[in-house]
Scaffold this motif. Structure first.
Motif, short mmCIF file in Angstrom:
data_model
loop_
_atom_site.label_atom_id
_atom_site.label_comp_id
_atom_site.label_asym_id
_atom_site.label_seq_id
_atom_site.Cartn_x
_atom_site.Cartn_y
_atom_site.Cartn_z
N GLN A 151 4.96 8.47 -0.08
CA GLN A 151 3.80 9.22 0.01
C GLN A 151 3.93 10.74 0.37
OE1 GLN A 151 1.06 7.63 0.00
NE2 GLN A 151 2.36 5.97 -0.61
N LEU A 152 4.99 11.37 -0.08
CA LEU A 152 5.51 12.60 0.10
C LEU A 152 4.59 13.75 -0.95
CD1 LEU A 152 7.33 15.02 1.26
CD2 LEU A 152 9.00 14.53 -0.76
N GLU A 172 0.22 18.94 10.56
CA GLU A 172 -0.25 17.71 11.20
C GLU A 172 0.71 16.48 11.31
OE1 GLU A 172 -3.70 17.04 8.92
OE2 GLU A 172 -4.69 18.72 9.30
N ILE A 173 1.49 15.99 10.23
CA ILE A 173 2.38 15.14 10.12
C ILE A 173 3.54 15.46 11.28
CG2 ILE A 173 4.33 14.05 8.82
CD1 ILE A 173 2.65 14.76 6.18
N LEU A 233 -0.56 7.97 7.37
CA LEU A 233 0.63 8.15 8.28
C LEU A 233 0.40 7.05 9.45
CD1 LEU A 233 3.03 9.18 9.29
CD2 LEU A 233 1.83 11.08 10.42
N GLU A 234 -0.74 6.66 9.76
CA GLU A 234 -1.10 5.81 10.76
C GLU A 234 -0.64 4.38 10.16
OE1 GLU A 234 -1.87 6.21 13.87
OE2 GLU A 234 -2.00 8.53 13.51
N LEU A 278 0.72 -1.12 0.01
CA LEU A 278 -0.01 0.14 0.00
C LEU A 278 0.59 1.14 0.01
CD1 LEU A 278 -3.01 -0.79 2.53
CD2 LEU A 278 -3.14 -0.05 0.13
N LEU A 279 1.88 1.11 0.91
CA LEU A 279 2.66 2.50 0.92
C LEU A 279 3.40 2.82 -0.16
CD1 LEU A 279 3.31 2.08 4.79
CD2 LEU A 279 2.09 3.86 3.79
N LEU A 280 3.86 1.71 -0.84
CA LEU A 280 4.82 1.85 -1.98
C LEU A 280 4.04 2.77 -3.22
CD1 LEU A 280 6.81 -1.50 -2.34
CD2 LEU A 280 7.66 0.78 -2.04
#
Length: 488
Positions: free
Chosen positions: A273-274, A285-286, A233-234, A219-221
């Motif tokens: 995710q940048l 927020e991050i 981020l979670e 997912l994060l890739l």
């Protein structure tokens, strides 16, 4: 259409012998196109059809038509006609033989991917369904983006029931494939529904921690995950925690290497995710969320933005670069957010991040707010950045000659005289003069008489004029100094 199909079957019965009818009915179950070899494969089912090549030649033309290069397809009037004639067991056997032939091939075209999934599911064989799901799950991101438009049927499966109830573990893997093909073009609602369904079904898979870690990393890739999941981020922090409690998963990710250094895998996934940090408020927020984590966790998440591995300015400035393009950009709020981020970074002991946030705050005030004076009231690094933008290297309170000496540092900076620290110019008088002298010495060796013919000669001439308090001569050598001319 039902009446037309029935009429077509009746003409078929009257026009062809039994063996040709059987081959055509079996071929009617093939989704999309097929080649001659696949037709011969299904002819080998019980009862075996003799001379299948000749039978196929008889059918090509009236009921089977050429389709793409060396491909054939059954007339749409006979599509799935076998379901009304053959038994369910016979149809499953045909689907099983087709799926087996497709997955025995070394590769499957994206054009045949929908057919591969269709026959795998209709065969009711868990092995074929798993093979299809595995082929989708292991696709690289760029291949997945190309494949997704061809798998609309997979995207459309309901999320409230298992896709393949005959084997719940295999169904969970196919659910993961559905989630991944939704990433490139799916909506946030559909992606969230598929994710929630996978969370419920993944416990049927052996080794749930490994499949969880694999899923989170996949997912994060994908760069669009942050757009579909506001809590990305979670998800990243969940993956980072999972690495700490699962030795097997940690070992699998311990061999990660990068040409830019040795960042932690969590930092690489954060960098992927940048592009979804589209506002300064989101950047704040991050950082506020990371402030609740342990220092070691923050270091891992930000490991891709360390000196020598990646410029942290990319992280800091990305939200401003995106947001400042719109007419309703609130630069005052952005400057306040950057100030808060700088304070957080100072509390973390991250001087580089704090400096970049302060510089970004100054740029908001100067470029968007057109208030350079407020920007120069910020910390030293911010003042230097604004003076560099305005080519103003003088300090308040300097006498005209000192201001001229400060201003004359600008051409030295423009000509390439920079320190080893990225973004910092050597504008000091003696550093710049020494740099030019060393460069000239390297170029000319032992010929000092020719030093002034080099580009450094103009610099030395200005320096001589300043030392002799000859303002007119200095102004001629450097145009900005004309504003400072006065009595010697």
């Amino acid at each position: 259409m039902g009446a037309e199909r029935r009429a077509a079957r009746q003409r078929l019965i009257a026009a062809f012998p039994t063996d040709a009818q059987t081959l055509l009915l079996r071929a009617s179950l093939i989704r999309g196109g097929f080649d001659r070899g696949l037709a011969l494969e299904i002819a080998g089912l019980e009862p075996i059809l003799p001379l299948p090549g000749l039978l196929l030649d008889q059918l090509v033309g009236p009921w089977i038509e050429p389709y793409r290069t060396k491909r054939l397809r059954v007339s749409p009037l006979l599509e799935d006609a076998a379901e009304d004639v053959l038994t369910s067991a016979e149809c499953r056997a045909v689907h099983r033989r087709i799926a087996d032939a497709m997955f025995r091939a070394r590769s499957i075209s994206v054009l045949d991917a929908p057919a591969a999934m269709h026959h795998a599911l209709r065969s009711e064989e868990g092995g074929f369904v798993f093979a299809f799901a595995h082929s989708v799950i292991t696709c690289p991101v760029e291949v997945l983006d190309f494949l997704a438009p061809f798998l609309g049927e997979l995207m459309a499966f309901a999320t409230d029931t298992p896709i393949f109830p005959q084997d719940l573990a295999v169904s969970a893997m196919l659910r993961l494939a559905q989630l991944l093909v939704l990433l490139p073009y799916g909506t946030p609602g559909n992606a969230r529904a598929a994710w929630d369904a996978f969370e419920r079904e993944r416990f049927h898979v052996t080794g749930p921690e490994l499949i969880e870690g694999f899923t989170l990393s996949k997912l994060l890739l994908h760069p669009r995950t942050g757009e579909l999941f506001s809590d990305w981020l979670e998800i990243l922090l969940r993956f980072d925690r999972l690495l700490g409690i699962s030795p097997q998963l940690a070992t699998a990710n311990s061999n990660f290497k990068s040409v830019a250094g040795d960042p932690h895998v969590s930092g690489v996934l954060f960098g992927a995710q940048l592009g979804n940090v589209r506002t300064v408020a989101r950047f704040k927020e991050i950082l506020e969320r990371l402030d609740n984590e342990e220092p070691a966790t923050r270091d891992r998440v930000l490991s891709s933005f360390q000196p020598g591995r990646g410029d942290i300015s990319i992280l800091v400035n990305h939200g401003w670069l995106k947001e400042s393009r719109i007419d309703t950009f609130d630069w005052e709020a952005a400057a306040r957010d950057y100030a808060a981020c700088a304070d957080l970074a100072i509390n973390w002991g991250n001087a580089m991040l704090a400096t970049r946030c302060a510089i970004a705050q100054a740029i908001c005030l100067d470029e968007n707010g057109d208030d350079a004076e407020r920007g120069t009231c910020l910390p030293r690094a911010s003042r230097g950045q604004i003076r560099l933008r305005h080519r103003n290297f003088a300090r308040p309170g300097q006498d005209p000659l000192a201001q001229a000496r400060s201003c004359r540092g600008a051409p030295a900076a423009d000509s390439g005289c920079r320190s080893r620290r990225p973004g910092h110019y050597r504008t000091g008088l003696y550093r710049s003069r020494g740099w030019h002298k060393r460069r000239d010495a390297r170029r000319l060796g032992s010929r000092p008489a020719m030093v002034r013919t080099c580009s450094g000669g103009g610099f030395d001439a200005r320096q001589d004029a300043f030392g002799a308090r000859d303002g007119d001569r200095a102004a001629r050598r450097y145009r900005p100094c004309r504003l400072l001319r006065g009595p010697a």
